[in-house]
Enzyme design. Structure first.
Site, PDB file in Angstrom:
ATOM      1  CG  LEU A  95     -49.786   8.257 -26.203  1.00  0.00           C
ATOM      2  CD1 LEU A  95     -49.977   7.816 -24.957  1.00  0.00           C
ATOM      3  CD2 LEU A  95     -50.689   7.444 -27.495  1.00  0.00           C
ATOM      4  CG  ASP A  97     -54.481  21.430 -13.217  1.00  0.00           C
ATOM      5  OD1 ASP A  97     -55.263  22.253 -13.837  1.00  0.00           O
ATOM      6  OD2 ASP A  97     -53.347  20.887 -13.879  1.00  0.00           O
TER       7      ASP A  97
END
Length: 463
Positions: free
Chosen positions: A171, A290
């Site tokens: 993916l 993040d």
């Protein structure tokens, strides 16, 4: 009781001995006190008549007898009350001590039982659990130290679900490894991330994901379904988000064609809601550290699920290793790059960069654009505050489709979020409240959308 520690019989013997010693009278107390001493015995009998003397001389004797009897009873009652009081206190202390030691013994016995059954430990982590009903129902087991144990999945199940990690099932490829689409027995569809790398830092990030996502439950936070340890390789199994990441939607082959202005505002609001939960409703607060477009996942209805908690922390502190593990630093706040210090305001800065991406539709770093090679924020900041230039840098996909007042408001929010000084940045709660009125009611906001946008920019020459 089987397994009861050996000190319990000694405690009971002590209790019995103490009670006997306290309640039974001592040998000195067993001596019978005379009613009247040194009076002769005949005076104690009412049937004996005195031989000589007058009745007047015998009158004081009964009075003396009554006084002595009252004093003696009062003395005995005081001793009995004191004995009972001290005995009650001692018995209570002993009973509390016994209960305390019994609780400790039960806890130690329970911990030992967990170890014996391999709920924690190397053997359990290595062998794994069969997928079966545990994974299909996504049940989580309680672990020591208030930490939930995510379902352990056998490596053979991962191989089968990903068609032996076929390239056709890939993916996405990230800085930490590849993500595979998988289909497990029973039709359960999930995303399997294979971490490429090993060492203490990768181990810490892996444990961080298990710890935080095992405890966090929120509609805008991705769900961790399971994990696997196979030799030096580690795998994380997440719920599958069919529309991939925001980065794929904005910068993939479609170039954001599916993302309308209102959908982009919905994505911004959902992301802010997820951050607000981490900052305001988790104790201690969780700092993501993040946040970026590749860690914002989208389902079929473009609902946001924040992922990528490998670097997250539950307090401030030094941001060690961010330069090593971040593919790019465009989302990192200046204070985290220069001094390594991160706070909730560091996440707000990253959110501001994501908001700019939604507005402009460009990557934060593009080799083909010299002006964007150094700093995306530095390049875009002067144009955000210029009302004439701002509409010209908006993503062509959404250009002329929004109310210009809403565009200026979003730009103003983004400018505040990316301020170099952390104290000048707003709280994520304030950001959320500023953006909710720009999202239609059917998409989770409070805006009532009319058929026509009267203030929209209709100048076609901008294209």
């Amino acid at each position: 009781m089987e397994g009861m520690p050996t000190f319990f019989p000694s405690v009971w013997r002590f209790c019995i001995s103490f009670l006997l010693f306290t309640l039974l009278p001592s040998p000195t107390k067993c001596r019978v006190q005379p009613w009247l001493s040194p009076s002769p015995a005949p005076l104690l009998s009412p049937l004996v008549k005195p031989v000589s003397g007058t009745p007047v001389l015998l009158a004081p004797s009964p009075i003396v007898m009554k006084v002595i009897v009252v004093v003696q009873h009062h003395h005995l009652n005081k001793e009995l009350i004191l004995a009972i009081s001290f005995s009650s206190i001692a018995i209570s202390a002993i009973v509390i001590s016994i209960i305390f030691f019994w609780i400790i013994w039960q806890r130690n016995h329970l911990v030992q039982g967990f170890k014996d059954q391999n709920y924690v430990g190397v053997d359990y982590a290595t062998k794994g659990l069969p997928l079966g009903p545990i994974f299909s129902k996504f049940n989580s087991l309680k672990m020591m130290k208030k930490k939930e144990l995510i379902a352990m999945i056998e490596y053979s199940s991962l191989e089968s679900a990903t068609k032996n990690f076929s390239e056709t099932n890939i993916l996405e490829e990230g800085r930490l490894g590849r993500v595979y689409q998988s289909c497990f027995d029973g039709g359960v569809v999930a995303a399997v991330m294979k971490l490429d790398g090993y060492g203490q830092e990768y181990e810490r990030m892996f444990d961080n994901e298990l710890d935080l996502l095992g405890r966090i439950r929120h509609p805008n936070i991705v769900s961790l379904l399971g994990y696997c340890i196979h030799g030096e390789t580690r795998f994380l199994v997440y719920e599958l988000l069919q529309n991939g990441s925001l980065e794929t939607q904005l910068h993939g082959t479609s170039h954001g064609a599916a993302l309308t202005w209102h959908l982009r505002m919905k994505i911004a609001v959902d992301t802010a809601r997820g951050l607000e939960y981490l900052h305001e409703h988790c104790y201690p607060p969780v700092i993501h550290k993040d946040l970026k477009a590749s860690n914002i996942l989208l389902d079929l209805d473009f609902n946001v699920k924040i992922s990528g908690f490998g670097l997250a922390v539950t307090n401030g502190g030094l941001n060690k290793g961010i330069a090593k593990f971040s593919r790019k630093l465009d989302y990192a706040a200046p204070e985290s790059i220069l001094g390594g210090k991160v706070t909730e305001k560091s996440d707000v800065y990253a959110f501001g960069v994501v908001l700019l991406e939604l507005l402009i539709g460009r990557k934060t770093f593009e080799k083909n654009v010299p002006s964007l090679c150094q700093s995306f924020v530095t390049w875009v900041m002067p144009q955000l505050t210029d009302r004439l230039k701002l509409p010209t840098i908006v993503d062509p996909v959404i250009r002329d489709t929004m109310d210009l007042k809403h565009l200026y408001q979003v730009a103003a929010v983004a400018v505040l979020c990316v301020q170099p000084e952390p104290s000048y940045r707003p709280l994520i709660t304030d950001v959320l409240h500023s953006l909710i009125p720009l999202v239609p009611i059917e998409l989770g906001g409070t805006l009532r959308v009319s058929d026509r946008l009267p203030n929209a920019n209709q100048n076609s020459h901008i294209h």
